[in-house]
Design a protein around this motif. Structure first.
Motif, PDB file in Angstrom:
ATOM      1  N   ARG A  71       1.799 -27.704   8.928  1.00 41.66           N
ATOM      2  CA  ARG A  71       3.101 -28.198   8.489  1.00 41.66           C
ATOM      3  C   ARG A  71       3.423 -29.512   9.186  1.00 41.66           C
ATOM      4  N   THR A  72       4.163 -30.358   8.464  1.00 42.23           N
ATOM      5  CA  THR A  72       4.568 -31.653   8.995  1.00 42.23           C
ATOM      6  C   THR A  72       5.898 -32.037   8.370  1.00 42.23           C
ATOM      7  N   THR A  73       6.405 -33.206   8.748  1.00 42.52           N
ATOM      8  CA  THR A  73       7.662 -33.684   8.176  1.00 42.52           C
ATOM      9  C   THR A  73       7.387 -34.702   7.082  1.00 42.52           C
ATOM     10  N   ALA A  74       8.359 -34.819   6.182  1.00 38.59           N
ATOM     11  CA  ALA A  74       8.277 -35.807   5.106  1.00 38.59           C
ATOM     12  C   ALA A  74       9.676 -36.329   4.824  1.00 38.59           C
ATOM     13  N   LEU A  75       9.762 -37.582   4.450  1.00 37.15           N
ATOM     14  CA  LEU A  75      11.000 -38.151   3.949  1.00 37.15           C
ATOM     15  C   LEU A  75      10.987 -37.929   2.448  1.00 37.15           C
ATOM     16  N   SER A  76      11.929 -37.131   1.959  1.00 37.37           N
ATOM     17  CA  SER A  76      11.917 -36.789   0.535  1.00 37.37           C
ATOM     18  C   SER A  76      12.966 -37.560  -0.247  1.00 37.37           C
ATOM     19  N   VAL A  77      12.632 -37.823  -1.513  1.00 36.45           N
ATOM     20  CA  VAL A  77      13.541 -38.494  -2.450  1.00 36.45           C
ATOM     21  C   VAL A  77      13.645 -37.711  -3.759  1.00 36.45           C
ATOM     22  N   GLY A  78      13.067 -36.527  -3.777  1.00 35.50           N
ATOM     23  CA  GLY A  78      13.134 -35.670  -4.959  1.00 35.50           C
ATOM     24  C   GLY A  78      12.752 -34.253  -4.606  1.00 35.50           C
ATOM     25  N   CYS A  79      13.212 -33.319  -5.441  1.00 29.39           N
ATOM     26  CA  CYS A  79      12.906 -31.901  -5.262  1.00 29.39           C
ATOM     27  C   CYS A  79      12.615 -31.313  -6.637  1.00 29.39           C
ATOM     28  N   SER A  80      11.559 -30.536  -6.737  1.00 22.21           N
ATOM     29  CA  SER A  80      11.132 -30.013  -8.040  1.00 22.21           C
ATOM     30  C   SER A  80      12.194 -29.163  -8.723  1.00 22.21           C
ATOM     31  N   SER A  81      13.052 -28.502  -7.971  1.00 25.15           N
ATOM     32  CA  SER A  81      14.060 -27.636  -8.583  1.00 25.15           C
ATOM     33  C   SER A  81      15.398 -28.342  -8.813  1.00 25.15           C
ATOM     34  N   VAL A  82      15.523 -29.593  -8.340  1.00 24.22           N
ATOM     35  CA  VAL A  82      16.808 -30.294  -8.448  1.00 24.22           C
ATOM     36  C   VAL A  82      16.689 -31.570  -9.265  1.00 24.22           C
ATOM     37  N   GLY A  83      15.761 -32.441  -8.907  1.00 18.85           N
ATOM     38  CA  GLY A  83      15.607 -33.719  -9.598  1.00 18.85           C
ATOM     39  C   GLY A  83      15.092 -34.785  -8.654  1.00 18.85           C
ATOM     40  N   VAL A  84      15.217 -36.026  -9.091  1.00 13.29           N
ATOM     41  CA  VAL A  84      14.686 -37.171  -8.353  1.00 13.29           C
ATOM     42  C   VAL A  84      15.739 -38.274  -8.374  1.00 13.29           C
ATOM     43  N   ILE A  85      15.896 -38.987  -7.270  1.00  8.96           N
ATOM     44  CA  ILE A  85      16.821 -40.112  -7.263  1.00  8.96           C
ATOM     45  C   ILE A  85      16.250 -41.226  -8.139  1.00  8.96           C
ATOM     46  N   SER A  86      16.995 -42.293  -8.335  1.00  6.86           N
ATOM     47  CA  SER A  86      16.564 -43.356  -9.246  1.00  6.86           C
ATOM     48  C   SER A  86      15.251 -43.993  -8.785  1.00  6.86           C
ATOM     49  N   LEU A  87      14.459 -44.399  -9.755  1.00 10.84           N
ATOM     50  CA  LEU A  87      13.182 -45.046  -9.444  1.00 10.84           C
ATOM     51  C   LEU A  87      13.403 -46.345  -8.681  1.00 10.84           C
ATOM     52  N   GLN A  88      14.496 -47.055  -8.986  1.00 12.28           N
ATOM     53  CA  GLN A  88      14.798 -48.288  -8.261  1.00 12.28           C
ATOM     54  C   GLN A  88      15.066 -47.992  -6.788  1.00 12.28           C
ATOM     55  N   VAL A 109      23.481 -42.225  -3.907  1.00 13.78           N
ATOM     56  CA  VAL A 109      22.861 -41.058  -4.537  1.00 13.78           C
ATOM     57  C   VAL A 109      23.965 -40.113  -5.018  1.00 13.78           C
ATOM     58  N   GLU A 110      23.862 -39.686  -6.281  1.00 15.45           N
ATOM     59  CA  GLU A 110      24.850 -38.781  -6.861  1.00 15.45           C
ATOM     60  C   GLU A 110      24.892 -37.480  -6.062  1.00 15.45           C
ATOM     61  N   ALA A 111      26.057 -36.867  -6.000  1.00 16.50           N
ATOM     62  CA  ALA A 111      26.255 -35.652  -5.198  1.00 16.50           C
ATOM     63  C   ALA A 111      25.272 -34.553  -5.576  1.00 16.50           C
ATOM     64  N   GLU A 112      24.981 -34.391  -6.867  1.00 18.40           N
ATOM     65  CA  GLU A 112      24.074 -33.311  -7.280  1.00 18.40           C
ATOM     66  C   GLU A 112      22.629 -33.545  -6.852  1.00 18.40           C
ATOM     67  N   LEU A 113      22.322 -34.746  -6.392  1.00 19.03           N
ATOM     68  CA  LEU A 113      20.968 -35.051  -5.917  1.00 19.03           C
ATOM     69  C   LEU A 113      20.897 -35.217  -4.402  1.00 19.03           C
ATOM     70  N   HIS A 114      21.990 -34.954  -3.701  1.00 24.35           N
ATOM     71  CA  HIS A 114      21.996 -35.145  -2.253  1.00 24.35           C
ATOM     72  C   HIS A 114      20.881 -34.385  -1.554  1.00 24.35           C
ATOM     73  N   GLU A 115      20.607 -33.138  -1.967  1.00 22.13           N
ATOM     74  CA  GLU A 115      19.581 -32.379  -1.249  1.00 22.13           C
ATOM     75  C   GLU A 115      18.177 -32.931  -1.461  1.00 22.13           C
ATOM     76  N   CYS A 116      18.007 -33.821  -2.434  1.00 22.63           N
ATOM     77  CA  CYS A 116      16.691 -34.437  -2.663  1.00 22.63           C
ATOM     78  C   CYS A 116      16.325 -35.419  -1.558  1.00 22.63           C
ATOM     79  N   VAL A 117      17.325 -36.067  -0.971  1.00 22.43           N
ATOM     80  CA  VAL A 117      17.078 -37.028   0.101  1.00 22.43           C
ATOM     81  C   VAL A 117      17.228 -36.265   1.411  1.00 22.43           C
ATOM     82  N   ASP A 118      16.096 -35.992   2.033  1.00 21.37           N
ATOM     83  CA  ASP A 118      16.114 -35.115   3.195  1.00 21.37           C
ATOM     84  C   ASP A 118      14.879 -35.352   4.060  1.00 21.37           C
ATOM     85  N   ILE A 119      14.884 -34.728   5.219  1.00 17.74           N
ATOM     86  CA  ILE A 119      13.678 -34.618   6.036  1.00 17.74           C
ATOM     87  C   ILE A 119      13.160 -33.210   5.753  1.00 17.74           C
ATOM     88  N   ALA A 120      12.105 -33.113   4.990  1.00 11.28           N
ATOM     89  CA  ALA A 120      11.579 -31.813   4.555  1.00 11.28           C
ATOM     90  C   ALA A 120      10.399 -31.394   5.429  1.00 11.28           C
TER      91      ALA A 120
END
Length: 196
Positions: free
Chosen positions: A132-149, A112-123
């Protein structure tokens, strides 16, 4: 009249924007529950005004995370099954804190590119019932999304049945006025906060 998120509409049916208060421009008791019911959103249906700050330049939209709702217990099972070397042990047993190794591991595994690191998180996300609950995230509306693959590979690897969805952040769930801070160059403790 200035267009704001509170008086703008979308589409031919003049639908109000998502995640605005029920009445007026201020959030009141009950509005958190109201906005939580407006999500999750399907992966490919995030409205532009929630991810593009140029639509309402004086406003910050609520944060949404693209991912899967997964309990902490199930996240720990994923780490145990797929990344046993990342387990943190306490008194000989896997510690719940092990789940926090997962985002870094996935960033490295899927390059994952450095500028998208915060997209991959436990949100921490809001459920439609406003809990409230936990989620495994792969994208953030204000940052972007990692590759679809990479998203598809993660989904298949962990046996996640559903596609990821846009989930409302459990803390940053409302529209807010943009603010910026100017620090005094002589005394950095002195600052002025401006609201646009």
């Amino acid at each position: 009249m200035t267009i704001t998120p509170f008086n703008a509409t979308v589409g031919e049916d003049a639908e109000p924007l998502l995640f605005i208060p029920r009445k007026g421009r201020k959030y009141r008791n009950g509005d958190y529950t109201h906005v939580c019911k407006q999500q999750p959103l399907p992966m490919h249906e995030l409205p532009r005004y929630l991810s593009d700050s140029s639509v309402f330049p004086k406003w910050d939209a609520p944060t949404l995370w693209l991912g899967w709702v997964i309990t902490s217990e199930d996240l720990l099972k994923i780490v145990e099954a797929h990344y046993p070397g990342s387990l943190v042990r306490s008194a000989g047993r896997p510690s719940p804190s092990s789940i926090h190794t997962l985002p870094r591991t996935l960033r490295e595994e899927y390059h994952v590119e450095a500028e998208l690191h915060e997209c991959v998180d436990i949100a921490i996300v809001a459920r439609p019932d406003a809990k409230r609950t936990t989620a495994l995230s792969v994208g953030c509306s204000s940052v972007g999304v990692i590759s679809l693959q990479a998203i598809e590979d993660i989904q298949n690897k962990f046996g996640l049945q559903r596609s990821p969805e846009w989930l409302l952040d459990g803390r940053d769930w409302q529209w807010t006025r943009c603010t910026y801070t100017v620090y005094d160059p002589v005394d950095p403790r002195e600052r002025t906060v401006y609201t646009l």
